[in-house]
Design a protein around this motif. Sequence first.
Motif, short mmCIF file in Angstrom:
data_model
loop_
_atom_site.label_atom_id
_atom_site.label_comp_id
_atom_site.label_asym_id
_atom_site.label_seq_id
_atom_site.Cartn_x
_atom_site.Cartn_y
_atom_site.Cartn_z
N ALA A 81 0.83 -1.21 0.00
CA ALA A 81 0.00 0.00 0.00
C ALA A 81 0.86 1.25 0.00
O ALA A 81 0.54 2.24 -0.69
N GLY A 93 0.72 3.41 -3.22
CA GLY A 93 0.03 4.68 -3.02
C GLY A 93 0.91 5.87 -3.32
O GLY A 93 0.48 6.83 -3.99
N GLN A 150 -11.92 2.04 -2.31
CA GLN A 150 -11.94 2.38 -0.90
C GLN A 150 -13.31 2.19 -0.27
O GLN A 150 -13.43 1.70 0.85
N TRP A 177 -3.78 -4.85 1.58
CA TRP A 177 -3.36 -3.76 0.70
C TRP A 177 -4.52 -2.84 0.33
O TRP A 177 -4.36 -1.61 0.30
N PHE A 196 -4.29 1.17 1.06
CA PHE A 196 -3.81 1.86 -0.13
C PHE A 196 -4.36 3.28 -0.25
O PHE A 196 -3.61 4.23 -0.49
N ALA A 247 -2.59 3.99 7.38
CA ALA A 247 -2.52 2.73 6.62
C ALA A 247 -2.01 1.57 7.46
O ALA A 247 -2.40 0.42 7.24
N SER A 249 -4.18 -1.74 7.54
CA SER A 249 -3.64 -2.99 6.98
C SER A 249 -3.85 -4.15 7.94
O SER A 249 -4.15 -5.27 7.51
#
Length: 273
Positions: free
Chosen positions: A84, A88, A113, A139, A143, A195, A199
């Motif tokens: 990610a 990203g 998302q 991920w 992300f 994140a 995750s």
Amino acid sequence: MSAQAKRQAADGGGAMLVLRIVLPVVVLGLGLLAWELVVRLNHIPPYVLPGPVLVLKTLVSDWGVLSRSLLTTLLTTLEGFLAASVGGIALALLFNQSRLVEYSLFPYAVILQVTPVIAIAPLLLIYLPQQTAVVVCAWIVGFFPVLSNTTLGLNSVDRNLAGLFQLYGASRLQTLRLLRLPSALPYILGGLRIAGGLSLIGAVVAEIAAGTAGAGSGLAYRIAESGYRLNIPRMFAALLLLSLAGIVIYGLLALVSHLALRRWHESALGKES
């Protein structure tokens, strides 16, 4: 500012730091004590609500199983987080260099998302190997925060500084490297902090959807398994490990952010004053 005033300010800052550390610990201790008393005084059976003492004993006695599951979940979280982060940031850089690419792909990132990962996980498990599907779920949820925060940071550069770079004939690569990336660093680090926890959530959701037993089972499967067997103390122990893992992940990323920003950015300078 006089030396006495500086000492008073330092003492006040030290006292506030102690309070910020001690008060949460005191509240946690009182909460655990109240929990234990409620369980003991009401003679609540462990399969309904175990006390914190029993949860800790279970954590110690079942550490062999729970530790292997914890490592499995952390490895999945790390793989999803790294994917990610790299994906990203790279895509945000591409967006910044090409509005056409941003307008073409950003809506699909938003769709990715807002689609619940619990709905995507069973589909991924059909078309991908189990471990790959679990990493992809981790991920997916990590992300978008990296992408959106990095994109926002790259687009939030001071226009006067951007005009100055243009006036001196800086190339797009020089402007990106010397101006946009340093200015976007606080946004990038903020996205990474978000994140990291997401995750972990994605990995847990995917492990529950996978529901496969064995040596490679993560903590999420152990929680589901404990629920099926009414082994509630082990369920609480696994939940405790997940919570501690999330706290450690956030703390490490917050530390990295502080170390990267402490000498020049207001958000970190204020914490050291």
